[in-house]
Every structure is written in structure tokens, then in C-alpha cells.
Design an enzyme around this catalytic site. Structure first.
Site, PDB file in Angstrom:
ATOM      1  N   LYS A  14     -32.608 -16.520 -14.572  1.00 21.05           N
ATOM      2  CA  LYS A  14     -33.161 -15.270 -14.038  1.00 21.05           C
ATOM      3  C   LYS A  14     -34.200 -14.717 -15.020  1.00 21.05           C
ATOM      4  CE  LYS A  14     -30.275 -11.837 -16.192  1.00 21.05           C
ATOM      5  NZ  LYS A  14     -29.651 -10.576 -16.186  1.00 21.05           N
ATOM      6  N   ASP A  66     -26.681 -18.388 -12.595  1.00 18.50           N
ATOM      7  CA  ASP A  66     -26.191 -17.014 -12.724  1.00 18.50           C
ATOM      8  C   ASP A  66     -24.909 -17.140 -13.539  1.00 18.50           C
ATOM      9  OD1 ASP A  66     -24.832 -14.581 -12.415  1.00 18.50           O
ATOM     10  OD2 ASP A  66     -25.914 -14.159 -10.561  1.00 18.50           O
ATOM     11  N   HIS A  67     -24.990 -16.824 -14.814  1.00 17.46           N
ATOM     12  CA  HIS A  67     -23.873 -17.187 -15.701  1.00 17.46           C
ATOM     13  C   HIS A  67     -22.577 -16.473 -15.326  1.00 17.46           C
ATOM     14  CE1 HIS A  67     -25.110 -13.529 -17.871  1.00 17.46           C
ATOM     15  NE2 HIS A  67     -23.883 -13.489 -18.329  1.00 17.46           N
ATOM     16  N   LYS A 116     -18.091 -17.915 -15.098  1.00 23.66           N
ATOM     17  CA  LYS A 116     -16.909 -17.348 -15.756  1.00 23.66           C
ATOM     18  C   LYS A 116     -15.657 -17.710 -14.955  1.00 23.66           C
ATOM     19  CE  LYS A 116     -19.415 -13.662 -18.023  1.00 23.66           C
ATOM     20  NZ  LYS A 116     -19.090 -14.050 -19.404  1.00 23.66           N
ATOM     21  N   GLU A 160     -21.927  -1.749 -20.127  1.00 23.21           N
ATOM     22  CA  GLU A 160     -22.428  -2.276 -21.405  1.00 23.21           C
ATOM     23  C   GLU A 160     -22.401  -1.144 -22.416  1.00 23.21           C
ATOM     24  OE1 GLU A 160     -23.669  -5.158 -22.415  1.00 23.21           O
ATOM     25  OE2 GLU A 160     -24.048  -6.318 -20.593  1.00 23.21           O
ATOM     26  N   HIS A 189     -26.200 -10.767 -10.638  1.00 22.44           N
ATOM     27  CA  HIS A 189     -24.789 -10.895 -11.002  1.00 22.44           C
ATOM     28  C   HIS A 189     -23.859 -10.102 -10.076  1.00 22.44           C
ATOM     29  CE1 HIS A 189     -26.386 -12.748 -14.480  1.00 22.44           C
ATOM     30  NE2 HIS A 189     -26.682 -11.660 -15.147  1.00 22.44           N
ATOM     31  N   LYS A 203     -26.029   0.905 -19.118  1.00 21.90           N
ATOM     32  CA  LYS A 203     -26.120   0.679 -20.566  1.00 21.90           C
ATOM     33  C   LYS A 203     -25.557   1.903 -21.273  1.00 21.90           C
ATOM     34  CE  LYS A 203     -28.663  -3.167 -20.813  1.00 21.90           C
ATOM     35  NZ  LYS A 203     -28.195  -4.368 -21.521  1.00 21.90           N
ATOM     36  N   LYS A 210     -17.643  -2.269 -23.288  1.00 21.85           N
ATOM     37  CA  LYS A 210     -18.208  -3.414 -22.563  1.00 21.85           C
ATOM     38  C   LYS A 210     -17.126  -3.947 -21.629  1.00 21.85           C
ATOM     39  CE  LYS A 210     -19.788  -8.141 -23.577  1.00 21.85           C
ATOM     40  NZ  LYS A 210     -21.067  -8.185 -22.882  1.00 21.85           N
TER      41      LYS A 210
END
Lengths: 357, 357
Positions: free
Chosen positions: A12, A41-42, A46, A80, A105, A206, A211
């Protein structure tokens, strides 16, 4: 040459809007066929994201409840605690939370939660169902709808992890008059029989207190009879939480009787942690995804039409924010808090509140 | 920066941003222990030196109540804004061989920077589990909606307060607007006294005497005054009395009240403090032909119950309320629920306390 192959992995951002995404797809597909194109798309790499389908379709107890008859709301949160350290303000101030995280995501997670059972576990079998969810998103195609359903915000100076931090507009490489959101919260509806009337609340920010990325499925409260009719009964329904990061795992909140002669009830939770239950940590998402790409399994990669449908939904919001004369306001929140009051109000309108992480 | 006394007792000092990582390491290092948690239990004190003592208190409490304990010591007088954290675990043997542990995070906050309490400290709550917050001492300006909106259950000890009227004024909006469950240790101190009164009225002769009650006198220690007023409020609420008007206070009887039965008869009630009294030393109820007395000598663990009616005398003994604060908190944690009885008598109690000086 029969055993030879060439594949391309694309990271991305897949464009900055629908038009540029289409253009990028066209350019890539001029050289590589769609089946050889792996849009990474990491989040999909997961363990817990992969486990969503297993949880839903390999267990008999959840799927019968997985619909608007039993589910009150779904929340997807990506928090985050970092800001714009390491010079990332330059990129981020051009992208914003919606493009950077929600378009890819979080909408991917939403589609995994909301999809119908695929006909098989092939890449296209799964992606066919995911893209149907994205096509079914109720489009927020007027500034009024966006004002009602989307909140954007920037953080002001505050404390995170006991450290004083500056506001978003004072960050390195961020325009002091920036109108880029560092926080976004959306109320999304999926117009299908399964999800009619169930709000999906999605938020990303953010400089939030911690997190954490997770999906929480809030089941409807039981009828107000028997135990729930007792004054002082524990409030609230069951909540199934799928933790994506950190500490990947799943928990289920339920109500239990406190030991003793009187009938008192309190919430308790059953908790499953990948790291402790299986005695080893999950492989890094990128390890898994790169291996899959080499093995030719595209199940955990975004297909062209998924990306474009996601941009179609996001584009309306971006246009309303940046091109409309009736652009909704930019809210603010103190860094280290859980976001602006407007985001709390968004849920309060429906009698809901954000889950405390 | 002030260092809390005996901070070694608080465990290992860790960086604020690394608390969860360090806790994970703590568990990974000891395979013999089970991490258990049913609640988040925060203990807050503006006497920063109380951290070590509170760690001992939590150690005792966790033998019965597995929790994630968060100790907060605030030193507002410090000129420098600072924050430090320590982690440890309190372990208790279960069934002879299995160690069940509760984790503890201790925070020392120096200076007056606001926002760190709800931002940083509460970022470490165990999600989905209720937050029980024990506020020690006087409620300061830090007790605000930003804080109590996060709390499910507030434990206070009104016997410590210099100005209970002003302190309870701060509690009222939290109960009304946020449905906060308040557990006042003063109220807990009346538990066995209330049971004793109820036991006396199990007798049919006693039950018929309720409409004839003319006078109620409660004698308490100076620290037990609020408990006495809450006991009186409970009795008035249970008997469905209406407060008529305040009697003029005499030198010996500071808290005197005038109630009316639903049938119109009047009741004089008073709460008298005596430095030689137990927390609740005497409850005397005069119903004309029927007299009730519940007494407890200072330092004695037994209540003596006495009823006299038409020459007939009935005597009983019953356990008295604990005066050990840790025991009271443990009792409160065992009870759970919404404390609906306290909520019922609270308006009557506030009415009483506002009518006194």
C-alpha cells in the site's frame, strides 16, 4: 518453462483514490496477470485475522448467532499511541487516517467479519465473498450523510506514556494549517439481509492512550425478564473480542453469579492468548504473506475489485472533506485521550458507547 | 523527584511505555503461575508515601479477589512533573500446589499535570473487566467526570472526610449522570447493625410495633457519625418515613431529626457521637410498649440485641461489623451488584446530612 512463474507484490498505498487505484491496477495488469498480482495487506497475515474465518466457520456455536437477530453492533478499533515520529509526518499529512488505515486494513477486517461463508477456501472463493461486503456498504454520498456518520479529528498537545507530546499541526513535516485527519470514526451500515440494522463502528487514531487493534462483536442484551429484571443485575450483553494486535487472541465476556447466598452478577471473561496457549509466538505477518505469495496462494491478498470497491466507499468521504463547500468540521482531542467527544456522540445517538480497551 | 518510601516493595521499576511488554515477560518467566483477574482494582491516594502500604493491602486482598491491581500515588506538591511505574505480581497458593497470581502496576505521579491519570494510568486497564476504584482520603479536583466516567464502582470511606457535605456533593452527579456504583465503607460498617435490626423485627410483636415507633437514638464514635446517619436513613427509608423538619440542635444532640409515619404519627430521631463509643455503639428504638436496643462495646466483636415488650424480654447476640478497612474492602468486593439499597437510601441520607452542620 512450465514450472516458472513471476509474481509482483504491491505494498500500500494502492493509489490515493479510486481513479489512481484503477490507473495503478491497469499499469500493473499490463505486465502481470491478476492471478500473479499480490496486493499485500499485512493485517491479513496476522494470526487472529486469519482466525476470524476459522472462528466463524469451524465452530458451530458462533455462526447461527452471527446476524442482526443476535448482534447489536460491531466495533473495529485501531489505536496507535505513536504520532509522527521518525519523519513520518511528511507521508501521513498527505494520506490521513482514512486513506492510510481505513481504506485497506480496517475495511479488510470488516469484510472478514461480515462476509458470507465462502463456497470453498480457494483465494477467489474467499475474496468473492469479501468483495460482496464491500459492495454492500451503504454509500455515504452526500456531505449531510458524512456529517451524520463520520467524525474526523486532529490531536492537540497532551501526554502519552507519561511524555509530553505536541499537537498534530506542530509535528515535524506536518503543515501547520493541515486539514488532514489523525483520527477518524465512522458508522457504517452493510445493506444485506444478515446485517440490516446493525451498525459497524470503525475508528482509527494516532496518539491514543495505547496501541491496540481489535474487533468487538457486541451481542444483544437478553430480554428484561428473569435475572435481568432483578434490580442491580449486571448490565450489558456478551461481547466477543478478537484482538489483532498486540497480544493476539480472543475473549468472550459473559455474566456470572458471584459466589454467595445472594444473587449478584458480574461480568467475567474467558480469554485465549495465542502466545500462551500455543507456547510460541505467531510468525510475523509479512513472513506468512511472503511465503504465501511464493507458494501462489492469494487468499490473504487483496484482489483488484476489493481495492476499487473500498476506494469507491472512501472517495465520497474524502471528496466531502476536501472539495465540498459544506465540509464537516475537523474536531480535536487531547493527545493521550480516547478521541474527540464527537466520536462518543456518534455512538451515543444509537444508545451505544465505545468499548474500553 | 520524590522517591516513594520502600519502593523496592513495589517490584521492578519499568518504563511507562514498556509496562505491558514487561508484564508479559514477567509471566513468561514463570510457567508455574496462573495469571488471574476478575476485576481491575485501582487504589488511589494523594499521599504518595501510601504506595508501599497499599501494595501490602492489595497483597491481602488478592488472596480472595484475583485482579489487575493499579496503585496510584500522587504527590501534587512536587514542582517537577514526573511519572514512574513499577510492576510485580502477588501470588497465592491454591489447592496446595498451584500458584494463582494477580499482577500489580504501581504509578507515582508527581506535579500537577492533569490528564495523565485518565490518559496514561487507565491505558493499562484489563479490558472488559469492571474497574473498581478505591479513592482514599478527601475527593480532590482530580475527581471529575473525565475520571469517574471510566469507573464502574467507586469505593470511598466517608469517615475520613473533614467536610462530608461538600464531599458528597461531588459524588451526586457521578451517581446521577454516570450511574456510578458507590460503595462507602461507612455504609459497609452498618451491615451487621442493619442485619441485627432486621432480625429483631422478625418477631411478630416487633413487626406490629413499627407504626408505633416514636423515637430512635443512635450513638456512634466521632468517626462513625456518617455511618450512623446512613443507618438512620436506611431505617427511615425502610419504614417509609418522611422527613418533616429539622429539630433545633441542642448542645448534646447535634444531629436531630423529625420524621412522620405514613399514617401521620411523628418520630424523633438523633445521631449522637461519643468518643468512648464503638463505630456504631448503640441503637435504641422506642415504640411505646415495645423497646429495642442494639449495643456494642468499643473493641467488642459482638452486638447485643434486646427487645422488651409487655414484660417479656428477648435477648440475642450477633456478629458486629469489622473495623478493619482491608476487611471492609474485601467484603465490598465480594458483594458486587449495583448496591441498589445504598442508592435507595442515598437521597434520604443526603437530605439528613444537608440538614446538619
Amino acid at each position: 518453462m512450465g514450472d516458472c512463474w513471476s509474481r509482483v507484490i504491491v505494498e500500500k498505498p494502492f493509489g490515493t483514490d479510486l481513479a489512481t487505484a484503477k490507473h495503478l491496477n491497469k499499469v500493473v495488469n499490463n505486465t502481470f496477470a491478476e492471478e500473479d498480482t499480490y496486493r499485500i495487506d499485512h493485517y491479513l497475515g496476522k494470526e487472529t485475522a486469519q482466525n476470524i474465518m476459522v472462528l466463524r466457520f469451524a465452530n458451530a456455536i458462533f455462526e447461527p448467532l452471527w446476524n442482526n437477530k443476535y448482534i447489536e453492533q460491531v466495533q473495529i478499533t485501531c489505536a496507535e499511541h505513536l504520532g509522527m515520529e521518525g519523519g513520518r509526518g511528511g507521508y501521513y499529512d498527505k494520506a490521513g487516517a482514512l486513506r492510510d488505515m481505513v481504506q485497506n486494513h480496517l475495511l479488510q477486517l470488516l469484510s472478514l467479519v461480515a462476509m458470507e461463508p465462502p463456497t470453498d477456501l480457494s483465494a477467489d472463493g474467499v475474496r468473492d465473498e469479501k468483495v460482496k461486503v464491500l459492495r454492500s456498504l451503504r454509500q455515504l454520498d452526500t456531505p449531510e450523510l458524512i456529517k451524520e456518520n463520520v467524525v474526523r479529528a486532529q490531536y492537540t498537545a497532551g501526554h502519552v506514556d507519561a511524555k509530553q507530546v505536541v499537537g498534530y499541526r506542530e509535528e515535524d513535516r506536518v503543515d501547520p494549517e493541515s486539514m488532514t485527519e489523525a483520527y477518524v470514526a465512522l458508522r457504517v451500515h452493510i445493506d444485506t439481509w444478515r446485517w440490516s440494522g446493525v451498525p459497524f463502528y470503525v475508528r482509527m487514531g494516532k496518539r491514543l492512550p495505547k496501541k491496540a487493534t481489535e474487533i468487538s462483536v457486541h451481542f444483544k442484551a437478553p430480554p428484561n425478564v428473569l435475572f435481568n429484571a432483578i434490580p442491580g443485575a449486571a448490565a450489558g450483553g456478551n461481547v466477543l473480542v478478537i484482538r489483532i494486535q498486540p497480544d493476539e487472541g480472543i475473549s468472550l465476556r459473559m455474566v456470572s453469579k458471584l459466589p454467595g447466598t445472594t444473587l449478584r452478577m458480574e461480568p467475567v471473561k474467558m480469554d485465549f492468548h495465542y502466545a500462551t496457549s500455543f507456547g510460541k509466538g505467531s510468525p510475523e505477518a509479512y513472513e506468512r504473506l511472503l511465503l504465501d505469495a511464493m507458494a501462489g496462494d492469494a487468499t490473504l491478498f487483496a484482489r483488484r475489485d476489493e481495492v476499487e470497491e473500498a476506494w469507491r466507499f472512501i472517495d465520497h468521504i474524502e471528496k466531502a472533506w476536501h472539495e465540498s463547500e459544506k465540509a464537516p468540521e475537523m474536531a480535536d482531542f487531547v493527545a493521550g485521550s480516547w478521541g474527540p467527544k464527537a466520536a462518543d456522540d456518534l455512538l451515543e445517538q444509537d444508545g451505544n458507547s465505545w468499548r474500553r480497551l | 523527584m520524590t522517591v516513594p518510601n520502600d519502593c523496592n516493595q513495589l517490584g521492578r521499576e519499568v518504563e511507562i511505555g514498556q509496562i505491558e511488554v514487561e508484564l508479559k515477560r514477567l509471566w513468561e518467566a514463570d510457567e508455574a503461575s496462573t495469571n488471574a483477574s476478575l476485576i481491575n482494582f485501582a487504589v488511589y491516594s494523594e499521599d504518595a508515601s501510601a504506595l508501599s502500604q497499599n501494595s501490602d493491602t492489595v497483597r491481602e486482598i488478592t488472596s480472595e479477589h484475583a485482579c489487575r491491581a493499579i496503585l496510584i500515588g500522587v504527590d501534587c506538591e512536587e514542582s517537577e512533573v514526573s511519572m514512574r511505574a513499577w510492576i510485580t505480581a502477588h501470588c497465592n497458593l491454591m489447592n496446595g500446589n498451584k500458584s494463582v497470581c494477580s499482577e500489580q502496576i504501581a504509578f507515582h505521579l508527581g506535579g500537577r499535570a492533569s490528564g495523565r491519570l485518565s490518559n496514561t494510568v487507565f491505558a493499562h486497564l484489563n479490558s472488559d473487566l469492571p474497574l473498581v476504584f478505591w479513592w482514599q482520603g478527601e475527593l480532590s479536583e482530580r475527581f471529575n467526570d473525565r475520571l469517574y466516567s471510566l469507573i464502574q464502582r467507586l469505593v470511598i470511606d466517608s469517615s475520613e472526610w473533614q467536610d462530608p457535605v461538600a464531599q458528597f456533593e461531588k459524588i451526586v452527579p457521578a451517581m446521577q449522570e454516570y450511574n456510578l456504583v458507590v460503595q462507602d465503607l461507612s455504609w459497609t460498617r452498618t451491615y451487621h447493625a442493619r442485619l441485627a435490626i432486621a432480625a429483631l423485627f422478625d418477631d411478630p410483636i416487633a413487626l406490629t410495633a413499627i407504626p408505633a415507633i416514636q423515637k430512635v437514638r443512635v450513638v456512634t464514635s466521632p468517626e462513625g457519625r456518617i455511618a450512623g446517619l446512613q443507618l438512620l436513613a436506611w431505617f427511615a427509608a425502610q419504614c417509609d418515613w418522611r422527613k418533616a423538619s429539622e429539630l433545633i440542635a441542642s448542645e448534646s444532640v447535634a444531629d436531630s431529626f423529625h420524621f412522620e409515619h405514613s399514617h401521620g404519627g411523628s418520630v424523633e430521631a438523633s445521631v449522637v457521637t461519643d468518643s468512648d463509643s464503638a463505630a456504631i455503639g448503640l441503637i435504641k428504638i422506642d415504640a411505646g410498649d415495645v423497646q429495642f436496643t442494639i449495643s456494642r462495646s468499643k473493641g467488642n466483636q459482638v452486638l447485643h440485641l434486646n427487645m422488651e415488650a409487655q414484660g417479656h424480654v428477648s435477648e440475642q447476640s450477633a456478629p458486629a461489623d469489622s473495623e478493619d478497612v482491608v476487611g471492609l474492602v474485601r467484603d465490598q468486593l465480594s458483594r458486587g451488584g449495583k448496591n441498589s439499597l445504598f442508592r435507595k437510601i442515598f437521597p434520604v441520607f443526603i437530605d439528613l446530612i444537608n440538614g446538619t452542620t
